[in-house]
Design a protein around this motif. Structure first.
Motif, PDB file in Angstrom:
ATOM      1  N   UNK A  45      -6.815 -20.343  22.806  1.00  0.00           N
ATOM      2  CA  UNK A  45      -5.564 -21.108  22.870  1.00  0.00           C
ATOM      3  C   UNK A  45      -4.577 -20.578  21.830  1.00  0.00           C
ATOM      4  N   UNK A  46      -3.317 -20.914  22.060  1.00  0.00           N
ATOM      5  CA  UNK A  46      -2.272 -20.572  21.082  1.00  0.00           C
ATOM      6  C   UNK A  46      -2.581 -21.245  19.745  1.00  0.00           C
ATOM      7  N   UNK A  47      -3.021 -22.496  19.799  1.00  0.00           N
ATOM      8  CA  UNK A  47      -3.314 -23.237  18.568  1.00  0.00           C
ATOM      9  C   UNK A  47      -4.374 -22.512  17.735  1.00  0.00           C
ATOM     10  N   UNK A  48      -5.433 -22.046  18.388  1.00  0.00           N
ATOM     11  CA  UNK A  48      -6.479 -21.295  17.679  1.00  0.00           C
ATOM     12  C   UNK A  48      -5.920 -20.010  17.074  1.00  0.00           C
ATOM     13  N   UNK A  49      -4.960 -19.391  17.748  1.00  0.00           N
ATOM     14  CA  UNK A  49      -4.406 -18.108  17.318  1.00  0.00           C
ATOM     15  C   UNK A  49      -3.673 -18.236  15.985  1.00  0.00           C
ATOM     16  N   UNK A  50      -3.256 -19.451  15.631  1.00  0.00           N
ATOM     17  CA  UNK A  50      -2.608 -19.650  14.322  1.00  0.00           C
ATOM     18  C   UNK A  50      -3.539 -19.234  13.187  1.00  0.00           C
ATOM     19  N   UNK A  51      -4.862 -19.328  13.417  1.00  0.00           N
ATOM     20  CA  UNK A  51      -5.833 -18.855  12.422  1.00  0.00           C
ATOM     21  C   UNK A  51      -5.601 -17.379  12.100  1.00  0.00           C
ATOM     22  N   UNK A  52      -5.270 -16.598  13.129  1.00  0.00           N
ATOM     23  CA  UNK A  52      -5.046 -15.173  12.932  1.00  0.00           C
ATOM     24  C   UNK A  52      -3.786 -14.936  12.111  1.00  0.00           C
ATOM     25  N   UNK A  53      -2.731 -15.694  12.368  1.00  0.00           N
ATOM     26  CA  UNK A  53      -1.513 -15.573  11.554  1.00  0.00           C
ATOM     27  C   UNK A  53      -1.821 -15.905  10.098  1.00  0.00           C
ATOM     28  N   UNK A  54      -2.612 -16.951   9.879  1.00  0.00           N
ATOM     29  CA  UNK A  54      -3.007 -17.310   8.510  1.00  0.00           C
ATOM     30  C   UNK A  54      -3.820 -16.191   7.870  1.00  0.00           C
ATOM     31  N   UNK A  55      -4.697 -15.561   8.655  1.00  0.00           N
ATOM     32  CA  UNK A  55      -5.523 -14.466   8.140  1.00  0.00           C
ATOM     33  C   UNK A  55      -4.638 -13.304   7.677  1.00  0.00           C
ATOM     34  N   UNK A  56      -3.649 -12.920   8.518  1.00  0.00           N
ATOM     35  CA  UNK A  56      -2.739 -11.837   8.128  1.00  0.00           C
ATOM     36  C   UNK A  56      -2.017 -12.196   6.824  1.00  0.00           C
ATOM     37  N   UNK A  57      -1.510 -13.416   6.726  1.00  0.00           N
ATOM     38  CA  UNK A  57      -0.778 -13.844   5.524  1.00  0.00           C
ATOM     39  C   UNK A  57      -1.697 -13.888   4.305  1.00  0.00           C
ATOM     40  N   UNK A  58      -2.935 -14.342   4.496  1.00  0.00           N
ATOM     41  CA  UNK A  58      -3.888 -14.402   3.377  1.00  0.00           C
ATOM     42  C   UNK A  58      -4.223 -13.018   2.840  1.00  0.00           C
ATOM     43  N   UNK A  59      -4.297 -12.022   3.723  1.00  0.00           N
ATOM     44  CA  UNK A  59      -4.543 -10.648   3.256  1.00  0.00           C
ATOM     45  C   UNK A  59      -3.497 -10.245   2.233  1.00  0.00           C
ATOM     46  N   UNK A  60      -2.232 -10.517   2.570  1.00  0.00           N
ATOM     47  CA  UNK A  60      -1.133 -10.165   1.672  1.00  0.00           C
ATOM     48  C   UNK A  60      -1.220 -10.952   0.363  1.00  0.00           C
ATOM     49  N   UNK A  61      -1.442 -12.273   0.479  1.00  0.00           N
ATOM     50  CA  UNK A  61      -1.485 -13.137  -0.714  1.00  0.00           C
ATOM     51  C   UNK A  61      -2.606 -12.754  -1.665  1.00  0.00           C
ATOM     52  N   UNK A  62      -3.766 -12.431  -1.117  1.00  0.00           N
ATOM     53  CA  UNK A  62      -4.939 -12.149  -1.948  1.00  0.00           C
ATOM     54  C   UNK A  62      -5.062 -10.679  -2.336  1.00  0.00           C
ATOM     55  N   UNK A  63      -4.212  -9.822  -1.741  1.00  0.00           N
ATOM     56  CA  UNK A  63      -4.285  -8.395  -2.040  1.00  0.00           C
ATOM     57  C   UNK A  63      -5.495  -7.717  -1.426  1.00  0.00           C
ATOM     58  N   UNK A  64      -6.049  -8.317  -0.370  1.00  0.00           N
ATOM     59  CA  UNK A  64      -7.245  -7.752   0.259  1.00  0.00           C
ATOM     60  C   UNK A  64      -6.925  -6.980   1.539  1.00  0.00           C
ATOM     61  N   UNK A  66      -3.441  -5.473   4.386  1.00  0.00           N
ATOM     62  CA  UNK A  66      -2.091  -5.609   4.928  1.00  0.00           C
ATOM     63  C   UNK A  66      -2.123  -5.170   6.390  1.00  0.00           C
ATOM     64  N   UNK A  67      -1.536  -5.978   7.249  1.00  0.00           N
ATOM     65  CA  UNK A  67      -1.420  -5.652   8.671  1.00  0.00           C
ATOM     66  C   UNK A  67       0.046  -5.717   9.063  1.00  0.00           C
ATOM     67  N   UNK A  68       0.427  -4.820   9.970  1.00  0.00           N
ATOM     68  CA  UNK A  68       1.790  -4.749  10.474  1.00  0.00           C
ATOM     69  C   UNK A  68       1.840  -5.085  11.957  1.00  0.00           C
ATOM     70  N   UNK A  69       2.953  -5.657  12.382  1.00  0.00           N
ATOM     71  CA  UNK A  69       3.276  -5.748  13.807  1.00  0.00           C
ATOM     72  C   UNK A  69       3.835  -4.383  14.193  1.00  0.00           C
ATOM     73  N   UNK A  70       3.348  -3.823  15.286  1.00  0.00           N
ATOM     74  CA  UNK A  70       3.862  -2.547  15.787  1.00  0.00           C
ATOM     75  C   UNK A  70       4.898  -2.880  16.849  1.00  0.00           C
ATOM     76  N   UNK A  71       6.138  -2.432  16.615  1.00  0.00           N
ATOM     77  CA  UNK A  71       7.240  -2.749  17.522  1.00  0.00           C
ATOM     78  C   UNK A  71       8.022  -1.482  17.858  1.00  0.00           C
ATOM     79  N   UNK A  72       8.697  -1.527  19.004  1.00  0.00           N
ATOM     80  CA  UNK A  72       9.593  -0.414  19.315  1.00  0.00           C
ATOM     81  C   UNK A  72      10.774  -0.492  18.347  1.00  0.00           C
TER      82      UNK A  72
END
Length: 179
Positions: A45-64, A66-72
């Motif tokens: 579900x979309x709601x569950x996917x928010x966990x992934x957004x939190x995971x990406x943000x936590x990587x940055x916050x904790x210094x563990x 970094x992930x990027x969105x790949x866009x044109x």
């Protein structure tokens, strides 16, 4: 990591910070059967996917990591995501990961993006080693890592259970001095 998120430009692509408005695209990718076949994360579900957004943000916050969105670069169309996680400053290593929407497969997107992510890892973060753990059956990913001059270091047999069956993971690595 930098205070300001490091955007990366390639000839055709923009690597930018993953933001909350990417939620639907991330759900579309990480719920797609072809994407998650060999990927360790999936969402129903979309709601569950928010966990992934939190995971990406936590990587940055904790210094563990970094992930990027790949866009044109031209229209800003979301194509997928890539980056590294499990970063160990002490051991100067991290694990690389990536995924694309299936419509973008075979178009050279990752061939264009991965060298820039590796350059960032080695030159900015000062990593010595970037690792990849790939399901043995994921021949497209293995082919890409070979193209990027990763070295196959071995196979971990029956090391994880997926769909009630043991799977093998192949270990690849690239060292800073092998660029």
């Amino acid at each position: 990591m930098n205070e300001v998120f490091p955007e990366i430009l390639t000839e055709n692509l923009l690597l930018r910070q993953i933001v909350s408005s990417d939620l639907e695209n991330i759900f579309a990718g990480l719920s797609h059967p072809d994407v998650i076949r060999y990927y360790g994360v999936s969402f129903a579900t979309i709601k569950e996917t928010k966990e992934q957004l939190n995971w990406y943000a936590d990587l940055e916050k904790t210094g563990t990591g970094i992930w990027w969105a790949i866009c044109t670069k031209s229209e800003g169309e979301f194509l997928g995501a890539a980056g590294f996680n499990n970063l160990s400053s002490e051991n100067r290593k991290a694990e690389i990961g990536f995924w694309l929407m299936p419509r973008n497969w075979g178009k050279g997107v990752l061939t264009e993006v991965l060298p820039q992510i590796l350059k960032y890892a080695f030159e900015v973060v000062k990593l010595h080693r970037v690792e990849a753990f790939v399901e043995e059956a994921n021949t497209n990913c293995i082919s890409l890592l070979n193209k990027m001059n990763f070295t196959k270091e071995g196979t971990m047999h029956d090391c994880e259970i997926k769909n009630d069956e043991f799977i093998n993971l192949v270990i690849f690595a690239k060292l800073a001095n092998s660029q």
